[in-house]
Design a protein around this motif. Structure first.
Motif, mmCIF file in Angstrom:
data_model
loop_
_atom_site.group_PDB
_atom_site.id
_atom_site.type_symbol
_atom_site.label_atom_id
_atom_site.label_comp_id
_atom_site.label_asym_id
_atom_site.label_seq_id
_atom_site.Cartn_x
_atom_site.Cartn_y
_atom_site.Cartn_z
ATOM 1 N N ASN A 141 0.825 -1.210 0.000
ATOM 2 C CA ASN A 141 0.000 0.000 0.000
ATOM 3 C C ASN A 141 0.858 1.257 0.000
ATOM 4 O O ASN A 141 0.532 2.244 -0.676
ATOM 5 N N LEU A 142 1.960 1.236 0.754
ATOM 6 C CA LEU A 142 2.885 2.367 0.766
ATOM 7 C C LEU A 142 3.446 2.610 -0.637
ATOM 8 O O LEU A 142 3.491 3.748 -1.106
ATOM 9 N N ALA A 143 3.868 1.540 -1.296
ATOM 10 C CA ALA A 143 4.409 1.682 -2.654
ATOM 11 C C ALA A 143 3.370 2.304 -3.584
ATOM 12 O O ALA A 143 3.681 3.224 -4.354
ATOM 13 N N ASP A 144 2.124 1.836 -3.502
ATOM 14 C CA ASP A 144 1.055 2.413 -4.330
ATOM 15 C C ASP A 144 0.873 3.899 -4.041
ATOM 16 O O ASP A 144 0.734 4.710 -4.955
ATOM 17 N N ASP A 145 0.892 4.255 -2.743
ATOM 18 C CA ASP A 145 0.707 5.658 -2.361
ATOM 19 C C ASP A 145 1.897 6.527 -2.757
ATOM 20 O O ASP A 145 1.731 7.704 -3.073
ATOM 21 N N ILE A 146 3.092 5.971 -2.737
ATOM 22 C CA ILE A 146 4.276 6.727 -3.185
ATOM 23 C C ILE A 146 4.136 7.056 -4.674
ATOM 24 O O ILE A 146 4.366 8.190 -5.096
ATOM 25 N N TYR A 147 3.771 6.066 -5.475
ATOM 26 C CA TYR A 147 3.599 6.305 -6.910
ATOM 27 C C TYR A 147 2.497 7.332 -7.172
ATOM 28 O O TYR A 147 2.639 8.213 -8.013
ATOM 29 N N LYS A 148 1.397 7.216 -6.430
ATOM 30 C CA LYS A 148 0.295 8.167 -6.582
ATOM 31 C C LYS A 148 0.741 9.572 -6.182
ATOM 32 O O LYS A 148 0.468 10.542 -6.887
ATOM 33 N N PHE A 149 1.446 9.673 -5.052
ATOM 34 C CA PHE A 149 1.935 10.970 -4.582
ATOM 35 C C PHE A 149 2.882 11.587 -5.610
ATOM 36 O O PHE A 149 2.786 12.770 -5.929
ATOM 37 N N ALA A 150 3.787 10.776 -6.121
ATOM 38 C CA ALA A 150 4.763 11.281 -7.101
ATOM 39 C C ALA A 150 4.070 11.754 -8.375
ATOM 40 O O ALA A 150 4.452 12.774 -8.958
ATOM 41 N N LYS A 151 3.051 11.032 -8.771
ATOM 42 C CA LYS A 151 2.330 11.400 -9.996
ATOM 43 C C LYS A 151 1.557 12.709 -9.829
ATOM 44 O O LYS A 151 1.481 13.522 -10.750
ATOM 45 N N GLU A 152 1.008 12.913 -8.639
ATOM 46 C CA GLU A 152 0.174 14.096 -8.383
ATOM 47 C C GLU A 152 0.948 15.286 -7.831
ATOM 48 O O GLU A 152 0.440 16.394 -7.794
ATOM 49 N N SER A 153 2.187 15.063 -7.399
ATOM 50 C CA SER A 153 2.960 16.116 -6.744
ATOM 51 C C SER A 153 3.725 16.963 -7.742
ATOM 52 O O SER A 153 4.243 16.465 -8.734
#
Length: 98
Positions: A50-62
Motif C-alpha cells: 500500500n505504501l508503494a502504491d501511495d508513493i507512486y500516486k503521490f509522485a504522480k500528483e505532486s
C-alpha cells in the motif's frame, strides 16, 4: 503542509511493527531442466504494498517530485552521481528544485 504528506506519513506507525516482507526461496526444486530453481523474491506485507502504491500516486500528483529533475537536484546539492555519494547525502538538507 503536513496534510499534504499525510498519505505517506501515515505509514510511519503502521510499519514500526510490520515485518515488511518475507523472502520466498525455492526449496522444492533441484535445479535440473525438469525442475528449475525459481529466483528468490520478497513477498511484501500489505502495508508495504500500500505504501508503494501511495508513493507512486503521490509522485504522480505532486509538483515537488519531478523525475526528470533528479540529476539537476543532485548537481545543485553538490552530490556526485554514485552509490557512495548518494548514500552519504543528507536528504533533510537537500535543496529541491520546485
Amino acid at each position: 503542509m503536513m496534510k499534504k504528506y499525510s498519505a505517506l506519513t501515515k505509514y510511519i506507525n503502521l510499519l514500526k511493527n510490520d515485518n515488511a516482507g518475507e523472502w520466498i526461496c525455492d526449496k522444492e526444486n533441484d535445479g535440473s531442466s525438469e525442475r528449475p530453481i525459481h529466483v528468490p523474491f520478497v513477498s511484501y506485507s500489505i502495508a508495504v504494498n500500500n505504501l508503494a502504491d501511495d508513493i507512486y500516486k503521490f509522485a504522480k500528483e505532486s509538483d515537488e517530485i519531478v523525475p526528470s529533475k533528479y540529476a539537476e537536484i543532485i548537481q545543485a546539492n553538490g552530490i556526485e552521481w554514485g552509490y557512495d555519494s548518494m548514500m552519504k547525502a543528507d536528504a533533510f538538507n537537500v535543496y529541491w528544485l520546485y
